[in-house]
Design an enzyme around this catalytic site. Structure first.
Site, PDB file in Angstrom:
ATOM      1  N   ASP A  75      10.166   3.183 -13.108  1.00  0.00           N
ATOM      2  CA  ASP A  75       9.973   2.033 -12.210  1.00  0.00           C
ATOM      3  C   ASP A  75       8.756   1.177 -12.572  1.00  0.00           C
ATOM      4  O   ASP A  75       8.633   0.061 -12.096  1.00  0.00           O
ATOM      5  CB  ASP A  75       9.805   2.522 -10.761  1.00  0.00           C
ATOM      6  N   ASP A 116       4.033   9.315  -8.763  1.00  0.00           N
ATOM      7  CA  ASP A 116       2.955   9.272  -7.770  1.00  0.00           C
ATOM      8  C   ASP A 116       2.918  10.522  -6.890  1.00  0.00           C
ATOM      9  O   ASP A 116       1.851  11.092  -6.657  1.00  0.00           O
ATOM     10  CB  ASP A 116       3.103   8.004  -6.913  1.00  0.00           C
ATOM     11  N   GLN A 157      20.202   4.470 -16.265  1.00  0.00           N
ATOM     12  CA  GLN A 157      18.897   3.913 -16.654  1.00  0.00           C
ATOM     13  C   GLN A 157      17.863   4.977 -16.994  1.00  0.00           C
ATOM     14  O   GLN A 157      16.814   4.685 -17.555  1.00  0.00           O
ATOM     15  CB  GLN A 157      18.339   3.047 -15.511  1.00  0.00           C
TER      16      GLN A 157
HETATM   17  O1  F6P Z   1      11.654   6.734  -9.369  1.00  0.00           O
HETATM   18  C1  F6P Z   1      12.680   6.764 -10.288  1.00  0.00           C
HETATM   19  C2  F6P Z   1      14.006   6.554  -9.629  1.00  0.00           C
HETATM   20  O2  F6P Z   1      14.989   6.557 -10.649  1.00  0.00           O
HETATM   21  C3  F6P Z   1      14.104   5.301  -8.773  1.00  0.00           C
HETATM   22  O3  F6P Z   1      14.259   4.148  -9.556  1.00  0.00           O
HETATM   23  C4  F6P Z   1      15.276   5.644  -7.899  1.00  0.00           C
HETATM   24  O4  F6P Z   1      15.197   4.980  -6.654  1.00  0.00           O
HETATM   25  C5  F6P Z   1      15.115   7.111  -7.690  1.00  0.00           C
HETATM   26  O5  F6P Z   1      14.314   7.608  -8.736  1.00  0.00           O
HETATM   27  C6  F6P Z   1      16.427   7.895  -7.671  1.00  0.00           C
HETATM   28  O6  F6P Z   1      16.141   9.209  -7.377  1.00  0.00           O
HETATM   29  P1  F6P Z   1      17.194  10.399  -7.448  1.00  0.00           P
HETATM   30  O7  F6P Z   1      17.231  10.867  -8.858  1.00  0.00           O
HETATM   31  O8  F6P Z   1      16.625  11.404  -6.531  1.00  0.00           O
HETATM   32  O9  F6P Z   1      18.515   9.857  -7.028  1.00  0.00           O
END
Ligand code: F6P
Length: 366
Positions: A143, A119, A292
């Site tokens: 997500d 987004d 994930q």
């Molecule tokens: O939006 C994808 C995501 O993996 C979310 O599920 C999670 O909260 C976030 O990104 C983690 O972000 P980063 O890689 O900055 O830790």
């Protein structure tokens, strides 16, 4: 030769390479297009010297089943917030370099950009489009929280990884008569948790869209044990899940040493709360984290990502800019940026999928 630039931005996501390959293979059929990949989102354009990669068919051969992105990604910097260190003030400042970037792209002969991102990235696309850069967006996130598309690629892979984790935890939980709390990603939505809970046969599923009551969770767990304390239970909790009493989890998570907390850490907090409320069986916590997002995309995500890539390039050919490719079963359609951005796709508490979960005994703690 006409040129189209591809950029991947935000968190990585299984299927990104399949999108890139789809763009390149479709472009190659035209014969008069060159595809360039900007390294680390738009940073490759903004850096001096620029860092772009020519993406021909040889460069994308066999990448559809590779995780990550061959052109790297970042959620730092970008055309609207480029970090510059102000020596006089001794602090970082953020400058808007969007006009300069657009001019650079024109100078490079880039006619259009395909921006693959979530987004936040599509908001940037919308702004750049309004400043005259022709862009097609491709939605990306594990997500599944973008409402313009039925599914985002990467989501089903994340669900599979979370489900595999539940399957593994079930056997160790049963062997030790333990309760396991599995924390999964999802940002402010519970899609991954909900799907993994159903697929894995969890007992409790906690998601942001349905605030939980600890006592109800406790009652459900107690029913999973007999009078000798024999039994086991699995809780799948989304990183953004919220208790009805509004406890903030991040602080508690930091206490137990889970650094870098943004949304995560709720598993530890929940565990402590259950113990404090008198739950006797052993509890163990598993925070699945970035596992994930890594590794090989499952077939579903490769197919969806490839469709997005091919269609995005076809929109470039048609001059259909200012839109994001979206999946509306069974078609791939174009949704204007103004309709696509800022619209979070939440799990509806009264949806059939939640009813199905309840119907097979999963408690949401409400
Ligand atoms: O939006 C994808 C995501 O993996 C979310 O599920 C999670 O909260 C976030 O990104 C983690 O972000 P980063 O890689 O900055 O830790």
């Amino acid at each position: 030769m006409k040129r189209v630039l591809v950029a991947t931005s935000g968190g990585d996501c299984p299927g990104l390479n399949a999108v890139i390959r789809g763009v390149v293979k479709r472009a190659a059929q035209e014969g008069d297009w060159e595809v360039l990949g900007s390294i680390q989102a738009y940073n490759g354009i903004l850096w001096e010297p620029t860092e772009v990669k020519v993406l021909d068919e040889a460069a994308v051969a066999g990448i559809h089943y590779r995780g990550g992105t061959i052109i790297e990604t970042t959620n730092k910097g970008g055309p609207f917030a480029w970090p510059v260190y102000n020596k006089h003030l001794g602090q970082w400042e953020y400058v808007d370099r969007s006009d300069e970037m657009i001019r650079k792209l024109q100078y490079m002969g880039v006619e259009a950009v395909i921006s693959i991102g979530g987004d936040g990235s599509q908001r940037i696309s919308q702004q750049l489009q309004s400043q005259g850069l022709d862009i097609v967006g491709v939605p990306k996130t594990i997500d599944n929280d973008l409402s313009a598309t039925d599914f985002t690629f990467g989501f089903q892979t994340a669900v599979q990884i979370a489900t595999d984790a539940v399957d593994k935890l079930v056997t160790t939980a049963a062997s030790h008569n333990r309760t396991f709390i599995l924390e999964v990603m999802g940002r402010n939505t519970g899609w991954i948790a909900l799907h993994a809970a159903i697929a894995g046969g969890a007992d409790v599923c906690l998601i942001p869209e349905i605030p939980y009551d600890l006592n109800i969770v406790l009652d459900k767990l107690k029913k999973r044990y007999n009078s000798k304390g024999r039994g086991s239970a699995i809780i799948v909790v989304a990183e953004g899940a919220l208790p009805k009493d509004g406890t903030v989890h991040a602080a508690a998570a930091t206490e137990v040493g889970y650094e870098n907390v943004r949304l995560g850490g709720i598993a530890y907090d929940l565990s402590r709360q259950l113990k404090a409320a008198g739950f006797e069986p052993d509890i163990r916590e598993t925070v699945l984290g970035h596992i994930q997002r890594g590794g090989v995309p499952i077939a579903y995500d490769r197919v969806l990502a490839t469709q997005f890539g091919v269609k995005a390039f076809e929109y470039v050919l048609e001059g259909k800019f200012g839109h994001m490719v979206s999946y509306r079963h069974p078609d791939i359609i174009a949704v204007p940026f103004e309709e696509a951005v800022g619209q979070c796709n939440y799990v509806r508490a009264d949806s059939d999928i939640v009813k199905a979960a309840r119907g097979c005994g999963i408690s949401f703690g409400d």
